[in-house]
Design a protein around this motif. Structure first.
Motif, PDB file in Angstrom:
ATOM      1  N   ALA A   1       0.829  -1.198   0.000  1.00  0.00           N
ATOM      2  CA  ALA A   1       0.000   0.000   0.000  1.00  0.00           C
ATOM      3  C   ALA A   1       0.868   1.255   0.000  1.00  0.00           C
ATOM      4  CB  ALA A   1      -0.901   0.008   1.230  1.00  0.00           C
ATOM      5  N   PRO A   2       0.472   2.302  -0.727  1.00  0.00           N
ATOM      6  CA  PRO A   2       1.264   3.544  -0.733  1.00  0.00           C
ATOM      7  C   PRO A   2       1.214   4.228   0.626  1.00  0.00           C
ATOM      8  CG  PRO A   2      -0.814   3.874  -1.875  1.00  0.00           C
ATOM      9  CD  PRO A   2      -0.732   2.406  -1.566  1.00  0.00           C
ATOM     10  N   VAL A   3       2.294   4.901   0.950  1.00  0.00           N
ATOM     11  CA  VAL A   3       2.396   5.614   2.224  1.00  0.00           C
ATOM     12  C   VAL A   3       2.504   7.106   1.933  1.00  0.00           C
ATOM     13  CG1 VAL A   3       3.734   5.925   4.328  1.00  0.00           C
ATOM     14  CG2 VAL A   3       3.528   3.650   3.305  1.00  0.00           C
TER      15      VAL A   3
ATOM     16  N   LEU B   1      -1.371  -3.616 -10.356  1.00  0.00           N
ATOM     17  CA  LEU B   1      -0.196  -3.789 -11.209  1.00  0.00           C
ATOM     18  C   LEU B   1      -0.533  -3.652 -12.688  1.00  0.00           C
ATOM     19  CD1 LEU B   1       1.505  -6.762  -9.348  1.00  0.00           C
ATOM     20  CD2 LEU B   1       2.204  -4.382  -9.336  1.00  0.00           C
ATOM     21  N   THR B   2      -1.658  -4.263 -13.132  1.00  0.00           N
ATOM     22  CA  THR B   2      -2.010  -4.159 -14.543  1.00  0.00           C
ATOM     23  C   THR B   2      -2.457  -2.749 -14.913  1.00  0.00           C
ATOM     24  OG1 THR B   2      -4.227  -4.989 -14.006  1.00  0.00           O
ATOM     25  CG2 THR B   2      -2.620  -6.582 -14.811  1.00  0.00           C
TER      26      THR B   2
ATOM     27  N   VAL C   1       2.471   9.254 -13.717  1.00  0.00           N
ATOM     28  CA  VAL C   1       2.283   7.810 -13.833  1.00  0.00           C
ATOM     29  C   VAL C   1       3.581   7.063 -13.564  1.00  0.00           C
ATOM     30  CG1 VAL C   1       1.722   5.937 -15.439  1.00  0.00           C
ATOM     31  CG2 VAL C   1       0.317   8.004 -15.391  1.00  0.00           C
ATOM     32  N   TYR C   2       4.698   7.552 -14.083  1.00  0.00           N
ATOM     33  CA  TYR C   2       5.962   6.854 -13.873  1.00  0.00           C
ATOM     34  C   TYR C   2       6.443   6.985 -12.433  1.00  0.00           C
ATOM     35  CZ  TYR C   2       6.666   5.574 -18.726  1.00  0.00           C
ATOM     36  OH  TYR C   2       6.532   4.988 -19.955  1.00  0.00           O
ATOM     37  N   THR C   3       6.117   8.088 -11.766  1.00  0.00           N
ATOM     38  CA  THR C   3       6.443   8.188 -10.337  1.00  0.00           C
ATOM     39  C   THR C   3       5.694   7.129  -9.545  1.00  0.00           C
ATOM     40  OG1 THR C   3       6.902  10.563 -10.497  1.00  0.00           O
ATOM     41  CG2 THR C   3       6.387   9.688  -8.317  1.00  0.00           C
ATOM     42  N   VAL C   4       4.400   6.983  -9.813  1.00  0.00           N
ATOM     43  CA  VAL C   4       3.618   5.939  -9.135  1.00  0.00           C
ATOM     44  C   VAL C   4       4.149   4.556  -9.496  1.00  0.00           C
ATOM     45  CG1 VAL C   4       1.324   4.917  -8.911  1.00  0.00           C
ATOM     46  CG2 VAL C   4       1.569   7.402  -9.024  1.00  0.00           C
ATOM     47  N   LEU C   5       4.510   4.356 -10.759  1.00  0.00           N
ATOM     48  CA  LEU C   5       5.039   3.063 -11.189  1.00  0.00           C
ATOM     49  C   LEU C   5       6.309   2.711 -10.424  1.00  0.00           C
ATOM     50  CD1 LEU C   5       5.014   0.673 -13.272  1.00  0.00           C
ATOM     51  CD2 LEU C   5       6.537   2.091 -14.656  1.00  0.00           C
ATOM     52  N   PHE C   6       7.233   3.654 -10.304  1.00  0.00           N
ATOM     53  CA  PHE C   6       8.481   3.355  -9.613  1.00  0.00           C
ATOM     54  C   PHE C   6       8.263   3.212  -8.105  1.00  0.00           C
ATOM     55  CE2 PHE C   6      10.456   4.784 -13.563  1.00  0.00           C
ATOM     56  CZ  PHE C   6      11.486   3.868 -13.679  1.00  0.00           C
ATOM     57  N   ALA C   7       7.286   3.943  -7.545  1.00  0.00           N
ATOM     58  CA  ALA C   7       6.976   3.754  -6.127  1.00  0.00           C
ATOM     59  C   ALA C   7       6.448   2.351  -5.875  1.00  0.00           C
ATOM     60  CB  ALA C   7       5.948   4.792  -5.672  1.00  0.00           C
ATOM     61  N   LEU C   8       5.711   1.799  -6.845  1.00  0.00           N
ATOM     62  CA  LEU C   8       5.147   0.459  -6.702  1.00  0.00           C
ATOM     63  C   LEU C   8       6.137  -0.620  -7.100  1.00  0.00           C
ATOM     64  CD1 LEU C   8       2.718  -1.486  -6.362  1.00  0.00           C
ATOM     65  CD2 LEU C   8       2.109  -0.981  -8.719  1.00  0.00           C
ATOM     66  N   LEU C   9       6.902  -0.384  -8.148  1.00  0.00           N
ATOM     67  CA  LEU C   9       7.701  -1.437  -8.759  1.00  0.00           C
ATOM     68  C   LEU C   9       9.161  -1.417  -8.321  1.00  0.00           C
ATOM     69  CD1 LEU C   9       7.587  -3.746 -10.818  1.00  0.00           C
ATOM     70  CD2 LEU C   9       8.120  -2.104 -12.599  1.00  0.00           C
ATOM     71  N   LEU C  10       9.790  -0.251  -8.357  1.00  0.00           N
ATOM     72  CA  LEU C  10      11.208  -0.104  -8.036  1.00  0.00           C
ATOM     73  C   LEU C  10      12.053  -1.182  -8.725  1.00  0.00           C
ATOM     74  CD1 LEU C  10      11.511   0.960  -4.312  1.00  0.00           C
ATOM     75  CD2 LEU C  10      12.028   2.266  -6.347  1.00  0.00           C
ATOM     76  N   PRO C  11      12.075  -1.228 -10.065  1.00  0.00           N
ATOM     77  CA  PRO C  11      12.843  -2.262 -10.749  1.00  0.00           C
ATOM     78  C   PRO C  11      14.331  -2.184 -10.495  1.00  0.00           C
ATOM     79  CG  PRO C  11      12.156  -0.558 -12.292  1.00  0.00           C
ATOM     80  CD  PRO C  11      11.464  -0.261 -10.991  1.00  0.00           C
TER      81      PRO C  11
END
Length: 655
Positions: free
Chosen positions: A321-323, A565-566, A601-611
């Protein structure tokens, strides 16, 4: 002294050799405070060579190794990176509900693996302590586990620790009973009160006293031969006493039978106020077993227990979950920085490369195949734009608007069904599912998530079209996007991204050539925003669901994670300004809107994914990742500059 190994030293003894005066004695030592295992000595042979083995070295980067000749006092030295395997705590057969703990190099990431393939990864703290709970296929019974670690000073993994036997027990014990004192008994304040009852042999019983003002721990005792007893002192007041027991594996029982107890105030003293809960610092939880209920919180009384929740963990997705707090600001800033870096080093260079390749292809078609791939005249902007449409959106639009449909309704239905099934299978395979028994629920959850994302994409576009004075666009299948689905899924699997980068959009809308650049861009922006919003809402819901306690709640958690994720992954991929993706239409309408939407969108993606963290964990260094990204950006810009400026100039110089 000869040169030491340049790679990470993970096996011992470490051979050290060199040359010196024949007959001399050479003393070798390692580290700042060498002991017997970090020292050795050798006598130089007649050929001037000597060698000995260091039984051990201290862990760390650049550990100093010194060799000194006894007779001359001459010394030489070298440095080497050293990392022993981590240790797993426990002697004999360790009883556990799936949790393991131990010690490692401070800050290293420890990975524990069982013989069934179940595993877990956790970083060691500043003191070297670590702990994690094994997830995957780990049924109750006897198992063996071992551990490796990766430290910050090297990308190489340590050797494997010695195997440790575990006795996995996830079944919580039954509720203990309180037989003394009898319900409704009374006692005097300041006088020890004896408590006793029955329980599971080997477990530990903790007794709690509850008042309207809170709960306090009275005493605890080990259960021996099915019985336990302990004594505690209480202030004056009316109490409800209950007990919990925790077995050797850490499983916690339901609450015992409640017993009421009245404690009279001491003679001549004012009635003591109702005791407030004992306030003690919360201990750091250890993974060996769930801690008993902390003072100040009522003991659980229902049948559920922490031990029963672990077996229902959702196996496929791992979104957290986001913080949103001041403490989380550095993490969000890091995600924003990664988003900017991705846009500058990957997304925009990819757009330049696609435009350059399309320009070169169009020029070759115009001037003939005999001209080189990098030569030709400039084409109009519209020609290059059409040439870079990789997925045939214009062709789909013409087919959808023709009077005679290319395929029948049944053929169209089965085409969509087959493409959807392929998408679901690819998305599911993007992450390993250790427990084969969970595949049916995982497939259903992923199928619902794929259907929801595509439905939101289509409905958002069709809902906006009438407001832009367009006919409701036709639904079209975009099977070419299966390639993107496959690349995202296989790439996530190969690179070990956790969570995986998921893309699932295979349906689109045929707007037709009359829609125009502005209306196409607006519809694409609304579609991307709607899918991203679906992913963010699902991501926020992750924090509200908590840990699953049964198969139904595990399925809900699985579905919400898959939606998050999708949704976010599909929006991020669709924002790429290449081919027939939505990002190209948005960028052609408003570059500033595309840049702002992409950054969010990419900020949220990296917060979730952190590849980047996932790649580093698999042994890929930060410098390698940066070098690859910079190399791709430089190559893309160079190809674009060639096609945009150099090739036309060379072409004009040809008679």
């Amino acid at each position: 002294m000869d040169s030491l190994p340049t790679g990470l030293v993970t096996s011992f003894p470490l051979p050290v050799s060199g040359t010196a005066t024949p007959g001399d004695v050479v003393a070798v030592s390692a580290g700042s405070t060498p002991g017997a295992s970090e020292s050795c000595q050798a006598t130089v042979g007649d050929d001037g060579r000597w060698s000995c083995g260091l039984a051990s070295l201290p862990d760390g980067g650049g550990v100093a190794v010194r060799a000194e000749a006894r007779s001359t006092g001459e010394s030489t030295g070298d440095r080497v990176d050293v990392l022993h395997p981590p240790t797993i705590s426990g002697s004999g057969v360790v009883s556990t509900s799936g949790a393991v703990r131990g010690t490692a190099f401070p800050g290293a990431r420890v990975t524990v693996t069982a013989e069934t393939g179940a595993s877990c990864t956790f970083p060691a703290d500043s003191n070297g302590a670590w702990g994690c709970v094994l997830s995957g296929s780990l049924p109750d019974g006897r198992h063996t586990v071992s551990a490796t670690q990766v430290a910050g000073f090297s990308t190489q993994r340590s050797g494997r620790s010695a195997a440790v036997p575990l006795a996995v027990d996830r079944t919580p014990p039954g509720a203990p009973s309180i037989t003394t004192p009898a319900p409704g008994s009374s006692a005097a304040a300041g006088t020890p009160v004896s408590f006793g009852g029955s329980g599971e042999s080997g477990a530990r019983v903790t007794l709690y006293a509850q008042t309207p003002g809170g709960t306090t721990v009275v005493c605890s005792a080990q259960v021996v031969s099915g019985a336990w007893s302990c004594a505690g002192v209480l202030d004056g007041g009316a109490y409800t006493v209950s007990a919990l027991q925790r077995d050797a594996a850490g499983n916690v029982s339901p609450g015992s039978n409640p017993v009421t107890l009245t404690v009279a105030a001491a003679a001549g003293a004012a009635a003591a106020p109702t005791p407030s809960p004992t306030r003690t610092p919360a201990p750091t939880p250890t993974p060996s077993a769930p801690a008993p209920a902390a003072p100040g919180a009522a003991p659980p009384t229902g049948p559920a227990s922490p031990g029963t929740q672990e077996r229902f963990d959702a196996p496929f997705t791992t979104a957290s979950a986001p913080v949103v707090s001041a403490a989380a600001l550095p993490g969000w800033m890091r995600s924003a920085g990664l988003a900017v870096a991705a846009l500058l080093l990957l997304v925009l260079p990819a757009r330049l490369l696609a435009a350059a390749l399309a320009r070169g292809r169009a020029q070759r078609e115009r001037h003939g195949a005999h001209r080189g791939a990098l030569f030709g005249r400039n084409r109009p902007r519209s020609d290059v734009s059409e040439a870079s449409a990789l997925f045939g959106e214009a062709g789909a639009a013409r087919a959808a608007e023709s009077d005679t449909p290319a395929v029948s309704r049944s053929q169209r239905f089965w085409s969509i069904a087959a493409t959807g099934l392929a998408t679901v299978l690819l998305v599911t395979l993007s992450t390993p599912v250790p427990d084969a028994g969970t595949y049916p629920s995982v497939l259903v959850a992923v199928a619902l998530a794929v259907a929801a994302v595509n439905a939101v994409w289509v409905l958002a576009g069709r809902g906006l079209a009438p407001h832009l004075h367009l006919h409701v666009p036709h639904l079209v299948l975009r099977p070419g996007l299966l390639l993107v689905v496959a690349v995202a899924a296989i790439g996530s699997r190969v690179l070990g991204l956790s969570p995986a980068l998921l893309f699932a959009l295979v349906l689109g809308l045929a707007l037709g050539p009359h829609a125009g650049r502005v209306r196409r861009g607006r519809i694409a922006a609304v579609q991307v925003s709607a899918v991203a919003a679906l992913g963010v809402l699902a991501w926020l819901a992750v924090g509200l669901l908590g840990v699953p306690s049964d198969p139904a709640s595990a399925f809900v958690v699985e579905l919400v994670n898959a939606l998050a994720l999708t949704g976010i992954g599909s929006a991020a991929v669709m924002l790429l300004p290449i081919g027939g993706l939505a990002g190209r239409a948005i960028a052609q309408w408003s570059r500033w809107l595309w840049a702002g939407l992409s950054l969010v969108v990419y900020t949220v993606l990296f917060a979730l994914l952190l590849p980047v963290a996932s790649l580093v964990e698999r042994g890929v260094g930060i410098l390698v990742i940066v070098a690859v990204a910079v190399g791709f950006a430089a190559t893309s810009v160079a190809v674009w500059l060639w096609e945009r400026y150099v090739a036309p100039a060379l072409d004009r110089s040809v008679p």
